[in-house]
Design a protein around this motif. Structure first.
Motif, PDB file in Angstrom:
ATOM      1  N   VAL A 286       4.694  -8.784  13.576  1.00 15.58           N
ATOM      2  CA  VAL A 286       5.974  -8.619  14.274  1.00 15.58           C
ATOM      3  C   VAL A 286       6.839  -7.583  13.552  1.00 15.58           C
ATOM      4  N   VAL A 287       6.884  -7.669  12.218  1.00 15.86           N
ATOM      5  CA  VAL A 287       7.630  -6.685  11.438  1.00 15.86           C
ATOM      6  C   VAL A 287       7.054  -5.285  11.639  1.00 15.86           C
ATOM      7  N   ALA A 288       5.726  -5.198  11.615  1.00 12.26           N
ATOM      8  CA  ALA A 288       5.067  -3.897  11.775  1.00 12.26           C
ATOM      9  C   ALA A 288       5.365  -3.283  13.137  1.00 12.26           C
ATOM     10  N   ALA A 289       5.491  -4.108  14.171  1.00 13.37           N
ATOM     11  CA  ALA A 289       5.813  -3.592  15.501  1.00 13.37           C
ATOM     12  C   ALA A 289       7.164  -2.879  15.484  1.00 13.37           C
ATOM     13  N   GLY A 290       8.146  -3.471  14.784  1.00 14.17           N
ATOM     14  CA  GLY A 290       9.448  -2.825  14.677  1.00 14.17           C
ATOM     15  C   GLY A 290       9.387  -1.531  13.887  1.00 14.17           C
ATOM     16  N   VAL A 291       8.617  -1.528  12.800  1.00 14.80           N
ATOM     17  CA  VAL A 291       8.465  -0.310  12.002  1.00 14.80           C
ATOM     18  C   VAL A 291       7.788   0.781  12.818  1.00 14.80           C
ATOM     19  N   LEU A 292       6.777   0.408  13.602  1.00 14.57           N
ATOM     20  CA  LEU A 292       6.074   1.383  14.427  1.00 14.57           C
ATOM     21  C   LEU A 292       7.002   1.986  15.481  1.00 14.57           C
ATOM     22  N   ALA A 293       7.796   1.131  16.143  1.00 14.05           N
ATOM     23  CA  ALA A 293       8.722   1.630  17.157  1.00 14.05           C
ATOM     24  C   ALA A 293       9.741   2.584  16.539  1.00 14.05           C
ATOM     25  N   TYR A 294      10.243   2.234  15.361  1.00 12.05           N
ATOM     26  CA  TYR A 294      11.207   3.112  14.707  1.00 12.05           C
ATOM     27  C   TYR A 294      10.542   4.396  14.230  1.00 12.05           C
ATOM     28  N   GLY A 295       9.261   4.319  13.873  1.00 10.82           N
ATOM     29  CA  GLY A 295       8.550   5.532  13.491  1.00 10.82           C
ATOM     30  C   GLY A 295       8.477   6.528  14.637  1.00 10.82           C
ATOM     31  N   PHE A 296       8.224   6.026  15.853  1.00 10.62           N
ATOM     32  CA  PHE A 296       8.208   6.904  17.016  1.00 10.62           C
ATOM     33  C   PHE A 296       9.602   7.443  17.311  1.00 10.62           C
ATOM     34  N   HIS A 297      10.634   6.639  17.035  1.00  9.12           N
ATOM     35  CA  HIS A 297      12.008   7.129  17.201  1.00  9.12           C
ATOM     36  C   HIS A 297      12.292   8.277  16.236  1.00  9.12           C
TER      37      HIS A 297
END
Length: 290
Positions: free
Chosen positions: A189-200
């Motif tokens: 779940v944490v990684a999903a947020g990091v991944l989304a912010y990485g694309f941002h």
């Protein structure tokens, strides 16, 4: 802070278990002369991880804004890939961890001091580099200018070291299968947020389009500077005004990854429970005693 505590706890406990298993095996087999090379390898691995983290932090400060965002986005995606591989690998191999390390250590003992240093370095260094990269990406995603993420990581690592010591002393029995399943699910779940912010970040670097295409905007309901907005940001990297691409990437990663990760892997009741290194093996049956 909680998400970074979880990172420090999980990665730190992996390293702590590796260290205490290696050391306990050498002590039990009366090979205390091999302890020094093991500690040297562990020290080099820790120093490399710290150096890697410092290089990421201070090296990125010399870049332009676009270059910083491009670097942050790229490394965030890489970090999520490594962490995803790690949680699946550890869940699958947790019950075989001790025997696998013992086999590698036996081979290293036959090869000499250099092999012992390399064994300890490789066993601990992988967790150290993964931790440094994922923590940096998580802190970069939080970007609130406070030391709380690093405090969380420090507390997690301290907890992991204490648990590792208890494990070594035989004071606790850790069901590795359950522990790494629960913490792995939360880390996904944490990684999903990091991944989304990485694309941002990549959108802000003009590597990807759609920066102005917002999926929704609830900043009025969940202000980013509110205590609950800060909590959601710190735990899940939640953003009240994400882009369409961020939401899409978040869902495409989180849903299938969690489904695959939480699927049964064939652990029977009691399997995956690892005794402390000082505990003896199972008692012989009555038939063997007679």
């Amino acid at each position: 802070m909680f998400s970074n505590y979880l990172i420090g706890l999980r990665e730190g406990l992996e390293a702590s278990l590796v260290v205490c298993i290696l050391i306990a095996y050498l002590v039990k087999t009366d090979r205390r002369d091999a302890l020094k090379p093991i500690w040297i390898g562990i020290g080099v691995a820790v120093a490399l991880a710290l150096g890697f983290g410092c290089a990421l932090e201070f090296g990125s400060q010399e870049l332009t804004f676009e270059a910083q965002e491009a670097l942050g986005g790229s490394l965030s995606i890489l970090a999520v890939g490594l962490v995803t591989w790690m949680v699946f690998w550890m869940r699958r191999t947790a019950r075989h961890l001790k025997s696998e390390l013992h086999g590698k250590l036996d081979a290293a003992l036959q090869m000499g001091t250099g092999a012992l240093v390399a064994t300890a370095f490789l066993a601990v260094g992988r967790e150290g580099l993964e931790t440094a990269l994922f923590v940096w990406a998580s802190v970069h995603a939080a970007s609130d200018g406070t030391p709380r993420p690093l405090v969380g990581v420090g507390l997690g690592i301290a907890t992991a070291v204490f648990l590792g010591w208890l494990f070594y002393r035989g004071a606790v029995r850790i069901n590795l299968a359950k522990f790494f399943t629960w913490t792995g699910g939360m880390l996904v779940v944490v990684a999903a947020g990091v991944l989304a912010y990485g694309f941002h970040d990549l959108q802000e670097a003009d590597w990807l389009p759609g920066l102005t295409d917002k999926a929704f905007d609830i900043t009025g309901t969940i202000p980013p500077d509110s205590w609950y907005g800060t909590l959601l940001k710190g735990v899940f990297n939640f953003q009240p005004d994400p882009t369409v691409l961020q939401v899409t990437v978040w869902m495409l990663y989180l849903i299938p990854t969690l489904v695959l990760f939480l699927a049964p892997v064939g652990f029977a009741s009691g399997k995956g429970k690892v005794k402390g290194p000082d505990e003896q093996g199972s008692r012989p049956s009555k038939a063997s005693q007679s």
